[in-house]
Design a protein around this motif. Structure first.
Motif, PDB file in Angstrom:
ATOM      1  N   ALA A   1      -2.029   2.264  -9.605  1.00  0.00           N
ATOM      2  CA  ALA A   1      -3.104   1.275  -9.509  1.00  0.00           C
ATOM      3  C   ALA A   1      -2.925   0.139 -10.504  1.00  0.00           C
ATOM      4  CB  ALA A   1      -4.455   1.957  -9.716  1.00  0.00           C
TER       5      ALA A   1
ATOM      6  N   LEU B   1      -3.785   2.057  -2.896  1.00  0.00           N
ATOM      7  CA  LEU B   1      -3.515   3.481  -2.765  1.00  0.00           C
ATOM      8  C   LEU B   1      -4.241   4.006  -1.540  1.00  0.00           C
ATOM      9  CD1 LEU B   1      -3.786   2.769  -6.041  1.00  0.00           C
ATOM     10  CD2 LEU B   1      -3.227   5.204  -6.209  1.00  0.00           C
TER      11      LEU B   1
ATOM     12  N   SER C   1       0.856  -1.190   0.000  1.00  0.00           N
ATOM     13  CA  SER C   1       0.000   0.000   0.000  1.00  0.00           C
ATOM     14  C   SER C   1       0.893   1.241   0.000  1.00  0.00           C
ATOM     15  CB  SER C   1      -0.923   0.021   1.220  1.00  0.00           C
ATOM     16  OG  SER C   1      -0.193   0.022   2.435  1.00  0.00           O
TER      17      SER C   1
ATOM     18  N   HIS D   1      -1.976   8.404 -10.155  1.00  0.00           N
ATOM     19  CA  HIS D   1      -2.684   7.379  -9.378  1.00  0.00           C
ATOM     20  C   HIS D   1      -2.962   6.139 -10.232  1.00  0.00           C
ATOM     21  CE1 HIS D   1      -4.383  10.788  -6.626  1.00  0.00           C
ATOM     22  NE2 HIS D   1      -3.137  10.483  -6.337  1.00  0.00           N
ATOM     23  N   GLU D   2      -3.363   6.358 -11.470  1.00  0.00           N
ATOM     24  CA  GLU D   2      -3.676   5.216 -12.335  1.00  0.00           C
ATOM     25  C   GLU D   2      -2.437   4.374 -12.616  1.00  0.00           C
ATOM     26  OE1 GLU D   2      -5.946   4.179 -16.557  1.00  0.00           O
ATOM     27  OE2 GLU D   2      -5.350   6.248 -16.122  1.00  0.00           O
TER      28      GLU D   2
ATOM     29  N   LEU E   1     -10.504   6.980  -9.772  1.00  0.00           N
ATOM     30  CA  LEU E   1      -9.993   5.607  -9.708  1.00  0.00           C
ATOM     31  C   LEU E   1     -11.137   4.597  -9.746  1.00  0.00           C
ATOM     32  CD1 LEU E   1      -7.113   5.822  -7.065  1.00  0.00           C
ATOM     33  CD2 LEU E   1      -6.887   5.180  -9.466  1.00  0.00           C
TER      34      LEU E   1
ATOM     35  N   GLN F   1      -8.855  -1.231  -4.666  1.00  0.00           N
ATOM     36  CA  GLN F   1      -7.476  -0.949  -4.267  1.00  0.00           C
ATOM     37  C   GLN F   1      -7.348   0.360  -3.485  1.00  0.00           C
ATOM     38  OE1 GLN F   1      -6.395  -2.479  -8.622  1.00  0.00           O
ATOM     39  NE2 GLN F   1      -4.660  -1.441  -7.680  1.00  0.00           N
ATOM     40  N   ILE F   2      -8.461   0.861  -2.962  1.00  0.00           N
ATOM     41  CA  ILE F   2      -8.455   2.162  -2.296  1.00  0.00           C
ATOM     42  C   ILE F   2      -8.628   1.989  -0.787  1.00  0.00           C
ATOM     43  CG2 ILE F   2      -9.692   4.351  -2.066  1.00  0.00           C
ATOM     44  CD1 ILE F   2     -10.466   4.016  -5.060  1.00  0.00           C
TER      45      ILE F   2
ATOM     46  N   TYR G   1     -10.764   0.671 -10.231  1.00  0.00           N
ATOM     47  CA  TYR G   1      -9.804   0.358  -9.175  1.00  0.00           C
ATOM     48  C   TYR G   1     -10.381   0.513  -7.767  1.00  0.00           C
ATOM     49  CZ  TYR G   1      -6.478   0.644 -13.033  1.00  0.00           C
ATOM     50  OH  TYR G   1      -5.805   0.442 -14.224  1.00  0.00           O
TER      51      TYR G   1
END
Length: 329
Positions: A229, A235, A212, A225-226, A258, A266-267, A263
């Motif tokens: 990801a 993230l 992370s 960010h992408e 995102l 993945q947050i 995504y």
């Protein structure tokens, strides 16, 4: 079988519950002690405990204490606070960033690590293998000689740069991850250098699904960010309530970008509440209850207005995603 390691033992991921993924509860960072920065010293047990109880009473169940050895941990106090409040605590092995390492070692750390003057001297003179073994001991035996074992391993880098000593700690943490199977957390100063960190982690053959990256909202760049990801990493948007950096609208926009790109799984979301002035019961700040009581309803409303299912996203960010992120592989 996967598990999550808390101060009270290993638990099943589906028992983690509503989780803040990056906080600081009780700590006296030696660097900030030397600088006389009282706001950065979370050193009153009862004040911290009241804020943690606010978090629990608002529906929170678990807090990841991201305080590493060089940031002035008080492992015994945090563990006791967890027991007294009933909030599950995940501790952190490893390191922070290099500018903190100019601080003098505390007496207890000299006894534990050797007669070095500063954290930087210790890291510079130790081999990568020795640093790796230190991190492994913190995960498998206990943090700073206690019986409370770390539930993640951490490294960090500075603003727009990675120093040789930081590279050394990244490699040590990566190797400790391979040995212990603990999840990995990265400190990125102002959200920078994550892609460069990823290059080093790939050299160490780390599966980025177990990593992370913190402080992503300090660099509110959807393209950036992408790229992170796409690696499969998590993230962490852990600056909620810090309007001095960006308004919540910026943070929420980045998160929803995102989500729109696929995504959402993945947050992570948290507050990195590391100052007295952020805490309600130290200095009248918004406190640990703010995210649950104020930010979550706002996020749900904004997500719904854009055609997303807000509550489902909140359940991902605070329950199912942490349950995957913080598991030992």
């Amino acid at each position: 079988m996967s598990f999550i390691r808390t101060f009270e033992g290993d638990i099943k991921p589906d028992t983690l519950g509503f989780t803040y993924s990056h906080e600081h509860i009780i700590c006296r960072p030696p660097y900030w002690v030397e600088k006389g920065e009282d706001d950065l010293l979370l050193d009153d047990y009862e004040s911290s405990k009241k804020d943690v109880l606010d978090f629990k009473n608002a529906g929170g169940k678990t807090i990841v204490d991201a305080t590493a050895i060089d940031y002035g941990r008080d492992v015994e106090s945090v563990a006791r606070l967890g027991k007294e409040t009933g909030v599950q605590i995940i501790g952190t092995a490893g390191f922070n960033k290099s500018f903190l390492w100019t601080a003098q070692l505390t007496r207890s750390h000299r006894e534990q690590l050797g007669e070095y003057e500063t954290y930087g001297q210790w890291i510079e003179e130790a081999s990568v293998q020795q640093l790796t073994q230190h991190v492994i001991r913190e995960v498998e035996e206990g943090l700073e000689g206690t019986s409370y074992r770390g539930g993640q391993v951490k490294f960090g880098t500075g603003y727009n740069r990675i120093t040789p000593l930081e590279i050394k700690t990244i490699r040590a943490v990566a190797q400790a991850h391979h040995e212990t199977k603990a999840p990995v957390h990265s400190h990125t100063e102002a959200g920078t250098m994550a892609l460069e960190q990823i290059e080093i982690l790939r050299q160490e053959k780390v599966n980025l699904h177990y990593v992370s990256f913190g402080h992503m909202d300090r660099n509110p760049d959807p393209y950036y960010h992408e790229q992170i990801a796409k690696t499969g990493a998590f993230l962490s948007f852990d600056g909620v309530a810090k309007i001095k950096y960006y308004p919540e609208s910026t943070r929420i926009n980045c998160i929803l970008e995102l989500v729109k790109k696929g995504y959402a799984d993945q947050i992570l979301v948290s507050g990195d509440t590391a100052r007295k002035s952020y805490y309600k019961h130290y200095d009248y700040g918004l406190g640990l209850e703010y995210i649950i009581s104020k930010w979550v309803p706002r996020f749900i409303e904004e997500a719904e207005n854009r055609g997303f299912h807000g509550q489902e996203l909140i359940d991902k960010f605070f329950i199912s995603n942490p349950a995957r992120c913080f598991r030992f592989k």
